[in-house]
Design a protein around this motif. Structure first.
Motif, PDB file in Angstrom:
ATOM      1  N   VAL A 127       0.836  -1.200   0.000  1.00 39.64           N
ATOM      2  CA  VAL A 127       0.000   0.000   0.000  1.00 39.64           C
ATOM      3  C   VAL A 127       0.875   1.256   0.000  1.00 39.64           C
ATOM      4  O   VAL A 127       0.379   2.362   0.177  1.00 39.64           O
ATOM      5  CB  VAL A 127      -1.002   0.029   1.182  1.00 39.64           C
ATOM      6  N   GLY A 128       2.182   1.069  -0.210  1.00 38.88           N
ATOM      7  CA  GLY A 128       3.093   2.221  -0.297  1.00 38.88           C
ATOM      8  C   GLY A 128       3.104   3.040   0.972  1.00 38.88           C
ATOM      9  O   GLY A 128       3.359   4.237   0.953  1.00 38.88           O
ATOM     10  N   ALA A 129       2.801   2.380   2.102  1.00 39.32           N
ATOM     11  CA  ALA A 129       2.650   3.122   3.352  1.00 39.32           C
ATOM     12  C   ALA A 129       3.953   3.174   4.135  1.00 39.32           C
ATOM     13  O   ALA A 129       4.700   2.203   4.179  1.00 39.32           O
ATOM     14  CB  ALA A 129       1.574   2.483   4.215  1.00 39.32           C
ATOM     15  N   TYR A 130       4.200   4.326   4.732  1.00 39.46           N
ATOM     16  CA  TYR A 130       5.258   4.419   5.717  1.00 39.46           C
ATOM     17  C   TYR A 130       4.599   4.120   7.052  1.00 39.46           C
ATOM     18  O   TYR A 130       3.679   4.817   7.472  1.00 39.46           O
ATOM     19  CB  TYR A 130       5.886   5.814   5.732  1.00 39.46           C
TER      20      TYR A 130
ATOM     21  N   SER B  19       3.376   7.448  -3.687  1.00 37.92           N
ATOM     22  CA  SER B  19       3.170   7.705  -2.258  1.00 37.92           C
ATOM     23  C   SER B  19       4.271   8.612  -1.738  1.00 37.92           C
ATOM     24  O   SER B  19       4.022   9.586  -1.028  1.00 37.92           O
ATOM     25  CB  SER B  19       3.214   6.403  -1.449  1.00 37.92           C
ATOM     26  N   HIS B  20       5.490   8.282  -2.114  1.00 38.38           N
ATOM     27  CA  HIS B  20       6.621   9.063  -1.657  1.00 38.38           C
ATOM     28  C   HIS B  20       6.506  10.506  -2.137  1.00 38.38           C
ATOM     29  O   HIS B  20       6.695  11.452  -1.366  1.00 38.38           O
ATOM     30  CB  HIS B  20       7.917   8.432  -2.157  1.00 38.38           C
ATOM     31  N   LEU B  21       6.164  10.670  -3.414  1.00 35.37           N
ATOM     32  CA  LEU B  21       6.030  12.011  -3.997  1.00 35.37           C
ATOM     33  C   LEU B  21       4.958  12.826  -3.280  1.00 35.37           C
ATOM     34  O   LEU B  21       5.170  13.982  -2.922  1.00 35.37           O
ATOM     35  CB  LEU B  21       5.626  11.894  -5.464  1.00 35.37           C
ATOM     36  N   VAL B  22       3.803  12.198  -3.078  1.00 36.40           N
ATOM     37  CA  VAL B  22       2.677  12.908  -2.464  1.00 36.40           C
ATOM     38  C   VAL B  22       2.999  13.281  -1.022  1.00 36.40           C
ATOM     39  O   VAL B  22       2.766  14.410  -0.596  1.00 36.40           O
ATOM     40  CB  VAL B  22       1.393  12.052  -2.539  1.00 36.40           C
ATOM     41  N   LEU B  23       3.566  12.337  -0.267  1.00 38.62           N
ATOM     42  CA  LEU B  23       3.864  12.631   1.139  1.00 38.62           C
ATOM     43  C   LEU B  23       4.964  13.691   1.239  1.00 38.62           C
ATOM     44  O   LEU B  23       4.912  14.565   2.094  1.00 38.62           O
ATOM     45  CB  LEU B  23       4.243  11.351   1.887  1.00 38.62           C
ATOM     46  N   ALA B  24       5.947  13.632   0.343  1.00 36.63           N
ATOM     47  CA  ALA B  24       7.008  14.643   0.369  1.00 36.63           C
ATOM     48  C   ALA B  24       6.446  16.012   0.002  1.00 36.63           C
ATOM     49  O   ALA B  24       6.861  17.031   0.553  1.00 36.63           O
ATOM     50  CB  ALA B  24       8.128  14.255  -0.589  1.00 36.63           C
ATOM     51  N   SER B  25       5.475  16.024  -0.910  1.00 35.08           N
ATOM     52  CA  SER B  25       4.952  17.308  -1.401  1.00 35.08           C
ATOM     53  C   SER B  25       4.139  18.044  -0.350  1.00 35.08           C
ATOM     54  O   SER B  25       3.767  19.197  -0.543  1.00 35.08           O
ATOM     55  CB  SER B  25       4.098  17.092  -2.643  1.00 35.08           C
TER      56      SER B  25
END
Lengths: 383, 383
Positions: A72-75, B342-348
């Motif tokens: 789910v691409g979750a951290y 996910s990484h892109l969205v959370l970083a943004s």
């Protein structure tokens, strides 16, 4: 921003700060249990249990848990404090339900005896690591002196004795008592679909038996004591000083935060200019932390042993003068407000940080505070 | 989100991603200069110059700079890459003008000879530190082999020789040539007041003389070479392998990012399952990085010397099979897309990260890409 609240029949609370402009989301389970709820014999069980949840549940192995969060691409992570154990995940909003299903699964750990024994060694290693690095456990020893037999005086990690002697059955018992719906708040922040969140909560937690939540708050009686520990291998001397401060229920906690910033922030504070900037101490800081019914002002000093007596004298003077000859000035207060408000606003950009803020507020004080209200409360403090 | 763009008469570009729902703001100065613009003799001057800006300007000492940033509650920092030098601050929107005034001041460093000599020792120490920790400079040596005499083959920090031999006059000359309005983009993200931003830019940069910006792009001719370095004190063996990849101007860079994630991400990739998960290697990863006209696929391996020959064989097989017998599967691509998006969205969520994204995009490709467009470009890649 919209704040929404619901509650399952079994007592589990659901809160969310919904931000329709956010692209991401964070969900978390705040369990009202921590070092404060442990007996001396079970010291460290909350933190150890948090570790164990990632070792596998009734339906997933540790590896399957990892893969599922990856899918789910979750951290995803967790942490344990004196008063709470928090499990959380940050992800894209379309994975809200799957992330919650996984977090709910974590809260039903298998607690397999073989994993328990393996993880025990990991926790013991963690305890020893703390003892081996500056300030060499002096902070925990100081807490223990200050709080005496009160559970807040014990280390979150527990002691070598308590962890060594702990049985998986005792951990199961603790889990059954503390991980009850009445002690759990499900919180979410960011682009939350609240209706679906409540439906998911019902699906994953609705069948949990209600149990008596809450916690037993034993009164704190701070002790005035002094103790010296000799660590021959250390090149620096470390001093930790604890003093009682406003607790989590005390409206003066905003003033306490500002005071600690003015007197002892890492940079630009009175301690900084008097000791760190001129190179008399490597570190000189004052921090404020809050618990239910009591808070702490923690002074931390690190310098050469030769310089320490003079440094301690300086710290005493700075604290005494702040109360009398040199009261806090308007420009100092303004600078501290700018610092704290900037930090708050920049931190609040991440929905993960908003999650921590609203979850802690709800479980500590049973209310919601928006970022604007928080800023307003800080700005209203006067000299 | 609204993207706005302006340009001063002297060539300085101004861009902003204005988010009226944000509470904070980040501003940055992106200077089109880095290791790529250095001669061999001046290797490391961009990074050294970045250090020097914080040592004092014509109007402020280092301490006054620190205090001034503290006064506006700003988090301020800078970094140097192969192609850019970036100065930035994150703060409350009401301090937009003051933060920009400070950043503009940084770009006019005093470059005092005594500070230059002191800071030289700091940079030399930094270079030696890199040589002393894994992979013991092997990454820089590999770059040098791959790029040959091309400036991309040189270390951003420079070499002990180039830094030792550098004069403050040569740095001044470099500053005059490269820090010209045509090479500078002022970017802002978050709760930006664009009208005031342009007015501030005019006030602080309007008087700068226009100068010929741009950069000389010498063609890259990658070299196929192999070299072995013996480090008796190391317990592990390290392997770095570089291969040419799509450059910053190549639309296949999204596919390259996904490919590197599928084959060599830190967790859940083919390299991870084949080497790291079974404990055959401590690290096994593939990363993609982009520069103008060329990109890099960097393979990094760390394992015991005994296991390394077999590990190298495995890596070769994984790469060869991905191109033939075992093409990338749909489910792998999907997982990688979820990870990256996910990484892109959370970083943004952090305006500081949006600042880096829009600034780099503008200075590299002269265009604006919203987070939605970026996500769309990733999602459109097919097996």
């Amino acid at each position: 921003m919209e704040f929404l609240h619901s509650r399952l029949e079994n007592g589990l609370e659901i809160i969310a700060e919904c931000n329709s402009h956010a692209h991401g989301e964070a969900v978390g389970l705040f369990v009202r249990t921590g070092a404060r709820d442990e007996t001396e014999q079970l010291a460290g069980v909350s933190h150890f249990l948090e570790h164990m949840t990632f070792k596998g549940t009734h339906s997933r192995t540790a590896e399957e848990l990892n893969r599922a969060f990856d899918d789910v691409g979750a951290y995803c992570n967790a942490f344990t404090t004196e008063e709470n154990t928090v499990y959380f995940a940050a992800m894209l909003p379309e994975y809200q339900d799957r992330a919650l299903e996984l977090l709910a699964d974590l809260l039903q750990p298998a607690l397999r005896p073989e994993d328990f024994e393996t993880e025990k060694l990991v926790v013991l290693e963690e305890i020893r690591m703390y003892e081996d690095q500056p300030p060499f456990g002096a902070d925990e020893k100081c807490r223990s002196l200050f709080f005496g037999p009160h559970p807040l005086g014990r280390h979150i990690l527990g002691s070598v004795e308590s962890i060594t002697g702990m049985t998986v059955e005792a951990m199961r018992q603790y889990w059954r008592q503390r991980y009850v719906p009445g002690n759990i708040t499900l919180a979410a922040a960011g682009r939350v679909d609240f209706e679906r969140l409540v439906a998911s909560a019902r699906r994953y937690f609705g069948h949990w038996e209600p149990g008596p939540g809450g916690r037993l708050l034993t009164p704190v009686q701070p002790q005035e004591q002094f103790q010296l520990f000799h660590k021959p291998s250390a090149s620096q001397q470390y001093v930790i000083q604890l003093a009682a401060a406003p607790g989590a229920d005390d409206p003066r906690r905003y003033a306490a935060t500002l005071l600690a910033t003015i007197l002892g922030d890492d940079t630009g504070s009175r301690l900084f200019w008097a000791l760190v900037d001129p190179g008399l101490a490597e570190t000189a800081s004052l921090a404020y932390s809050e618990y239910r019914e009591i808070g702490l002002f923690s002074t931390f000093l690190a310098s050469t042993p030769e310089q320490m007596p003079q440094n301690l004298q300086t710290v005493r003077q700075i604290y005494a003068r702040a109360a009398q000859q040199e009261p806090i000035r308007e420009d100092e207060l303004q600078l501290a407000k700018t610092k704290i408000c900037s930090h708050l606003v920049l931190a609040s950009e991440r929905c993960q940080n908003r999650l921590f803020a609203i979850g802690a507020e709800w479980i500590q004080r049973g209310r919601y505070v928006s970022i604007q209200e928080e800023l307003e409360a800080i700005r209203q403090v006067t000299v």
